[in-house]
Design a protein around this motif. Structure first.
Motif, PDB file in Angstrom:
ATOM      1  N   TYR A  83      62.983 -13.078  -6.704  1.00  0.00           N
ATOM      2  CA  TYR A  83      63.083 -14.198  -7.643  1.00  0.00           C
ATOM      3  C   TYR A  83      64.406 -14.154  -8.396  1.00  0.00           C
ATOM      4  N   LEU A  84      64.817 -12.966  -8.837  1.00  0.00           N
ATOM      5  CA  LEU A  84      66.087 -12.838  -9.545  1.00  0.00           C
ATOM      6  C   LEU A  84      67.268 -13.221  -8.665  1.00  0.00           C
ATOM      7  N   THR A  85      67.220 -12.847  -7.400  1.00  0.00           N
ATOM      8  CA  THR A  85      68.300 -13.212  -6.479  1.00  0.00           C
ATOM      9  C   THR A  85      68.406 -14.725  -6.333  1.00  0.00           C
ATOM     10  N   VAL A  86      67.296 -15.371  -6.089  1.00  0.00           N
ATOM     11  CA  VAL A  86      67.291 -16.829  -5.958  1.00  0.00           C
ATOM     12  C   VAL A  86      67.671 -17.484  -7.283  1.00  0.00           C
ATOM     13  N   TYR A  87      67.192 -16.940  -8.388  1.00  0.00           N
ATOM     14  CA  TYR A  87      67.478 -17.487  -9.717  1.00  0.00           C
ATOM     15  C   TYR A  87      68.976 -17.462 -10.017  1.00  0.00           C
ATOM     16  N   VAL A  88      69.635 -16.348  -9.714  1.00  0.00           N
ATOM     17  CA  VAL A  88      71.075 -16.240  -9.992  1.00  0.00           C
ATOM     18  C   VAL A  88      71.851 -17.266  -9.176  1.00  0.00           C
ATOM     19  N   VAL A  89      71.543 -17.392  -7.907  1.00  0.00           N
ATOM     20  CA  VAL A  89      72.247 -18.352  -7.054  1.00  0.00           C
ATOM     21  C   VAL A  89      72.012 -19.780  -7.539  1.00  0.00           C
ATOM     22  N   MET A  90      70.781 -20.114  -7.840  1.00  0.00           N
ATOM     23  CA  MET A  90      70.466 -21.483  -8.269  1.00  0.00           C
ATOM     24  C   MET A  90      71.049 -21.795  -9.644  1.00  0.00           C
ATOM     25  N   THR A  91      71.049 -20.848 -10.549  1.00  0.00           N
ATOM     26  CA  THR A  91      71.605 -21.082 -11.876  1.00  0.00           C
ATOM     27  C   THR A  91      73.117 -21.279 -11.804  1.00  0.00           C
ATOM     28  N   LEU A  92      73.780 -20.448 -11.040  1.00  0.00           N
ATOM     29  CA  LEU A  92      75.225 -20.635 -10.864  1.00  0.00           C
ATOM     30  C   LEU A  92      75.526 -21.998 -10.265  1.00  0.00           C
ATOM     31  N   GLY A  93      74.781 -22.382  -9.252  1.00  0.00           N
ATOM     32  CA  GLY A  93      74.974 -23.698  -8.647  1.00  0.00           C
ATOM     33  C   GLY A  93      74.716 -24.827  -9.621  1.00  0.00           C
ATOM     34  N   SER A  94      73.669 -24.705 -10.417  1.00  0.00           N
ATOM     35  CA  SER A  94      73.338 -25.757 -11.388  1.00  0.00           C
ATOM     36  C   SER A  94      74.429 -25.923 -12.430  1.00  0.00           C
ATOM     37  N   PHE A  95      74.922 -24.803 -12.963  1.00  0.00           N
ATOM     38  CA  PHE A  95      75.967 -24.902 -13.975  1.00  0.00           C
ATOM     39  C   PHE A  95      77.286 -25.403 -13.385  1.00  0.00           C
ATOM     40  N   ILE A  96      77.585 -25.060 -12.147  1.00  0.00           N
ATOM     41  CA  ILE A  96      78.787 -25.594 -11.503  1.00  0.00           C
ATOM     42  C   ILE A  96      78.675 -27.106 -11.357  1.00  0.00           C
ATOM     43  N   VAL A  98      76.838 -29.162 -13.220  1.00  0.00           N
ATOM     44  CA  VAL A  98      76.911 -29.765 -14.550  1.00  0.00           C
ATOM     45  C   VAL A  98      78.354 -29.783 -15.056  1.00  0.00           C
ATOM     46  N   LEU A  99      79.091 -28.714 -14.818  1.00  0.00           N
ATOM     47  CA  LEU A  99      80.478 -28.669 -15.270  1.00  0.00           C
ATOM     48  C   LEU A  99      81.373 -29.645 -14.503  1.00  0.00           C
ATOM     49  N   GLN A 100      80.986 -30.006 -13.294  1.00  0.00           N
ATOM     50  CA  GLN A 100      81.780 -30.936 -12.491  1.00  0.00           C
ATOM     51  C   GLN A 100      81.456 -32.402 -12.773  1.00  0.00           C
ATOM     52  N   PRO A 108      83.686 -35.088 -19.621  1.00  0.00           N
ATOM     53  CA  PRO A 108      82.495 -34.368 -19.158  1.00  0.00           C
ATOM     54  C   PRO A 108      81.210 -35.063 -19.598  1.00  0.00           C
ATOM     55  N   VAL A 109      80.250 -35.109 -18.712  1.00  0.00           N
ATOM     56  CA  VAL A 109      78.950 -35.692 -19.009  1.00  0.00           C
ATOM     57  C   VAL A 109      78.037 -34.561 -19.449  1.00  0.00           C
ATOM     58  N   GLU A 110      77.457 -34.691 -20.633  1.00  0.00           N
ATOM     59  CA  GLU A 110      76.555 -33.639 -21.127  1.00  0.00           C
ATOM     60  C   GLU A 110      75.172 -34.171 -21.473  1.00  0.00           C
ATOM     61  N   THR A 111      74.996 -35.476 -21.517  1.00  0.00           N
ATOM     62  CA  THR A 111      73.690 -36.030 -21.853  1.00  0.00           C
ATOM     63  C   THR A 111      72.987 -36.530 -20.608  1.00  0.00           C
ATOM     64  N   ILE A 112      71.688 -36.556 -20.674  1.00  0.00           N
ATOM     65  CA  ILE A 112      70.902 -37.012 -19.540  1.00  0.00           C
ATOM     66  C   ILE A 112      71.078 -38.518 -19.338  1.00  0.00           C
TER      67      ILE A 112
END
Length: 113
Positions: A83-96, A98-100, A108-112
């Motif tokens: 779970y931690l392995t999948v969590y780290v990969v998915m969290t990094l992807g999600s933040f990348i 959002v930052l893009q 930058p878009v920060e609101t839904i």
């Protein structure tokens, strides 16, 4: 990284150092897991900021990791590590992602909305 390290330390201490006392610490871990899941889900309901929403999601995910720890078995430890392995990969992807995100003006878009 600090969260993953803390979970790794907690798993190691709980299973290796206190493995014989699993019944004594299991209820505490179950309570912490449920509290984390409930708090993360309830706090995320009213969020309009995407980064804060992801932060509350990570609080929620810690609860799911703790469920694997609450098993107190080698299978539970394997589930936590997976779970931690999948969590780290998915969290990094999600933040990348959002930052893009940019609006039509390049801001930058920060609101839904």
């Amino acid at each position: 990284a600090p969260k993953v390290a803390a979970i790794g330390l907690a798993v190691r201490v709980a299973v290796e150092a206190m493995g014989l006392a699993t019944d004594q610490w299991r209820q505490i871990v179950i309570f912490a897991a449920l509290a984390s899941i409930i708090f993360g889900a309830v706090a995320a309901i009213g969020q309009t900021n995407v980064k804060r929403l992801l932060a509350y999601s990570s609080i929620n995910n810690v609860g799911f990791v703790l469920i694997g720890l609450a098993a107190g078995t080698q299978e539970g430890v394997a589930a936590v590590l997976f779970y931690l392995t999948v969590y780290v990969v998915m969290t990094l992807g999600s933040f990348i992602v959002v930052l893009q995100m940019k609006d039509s003006e390049g801001q930058p878009v920060e609101t839904i909305a």
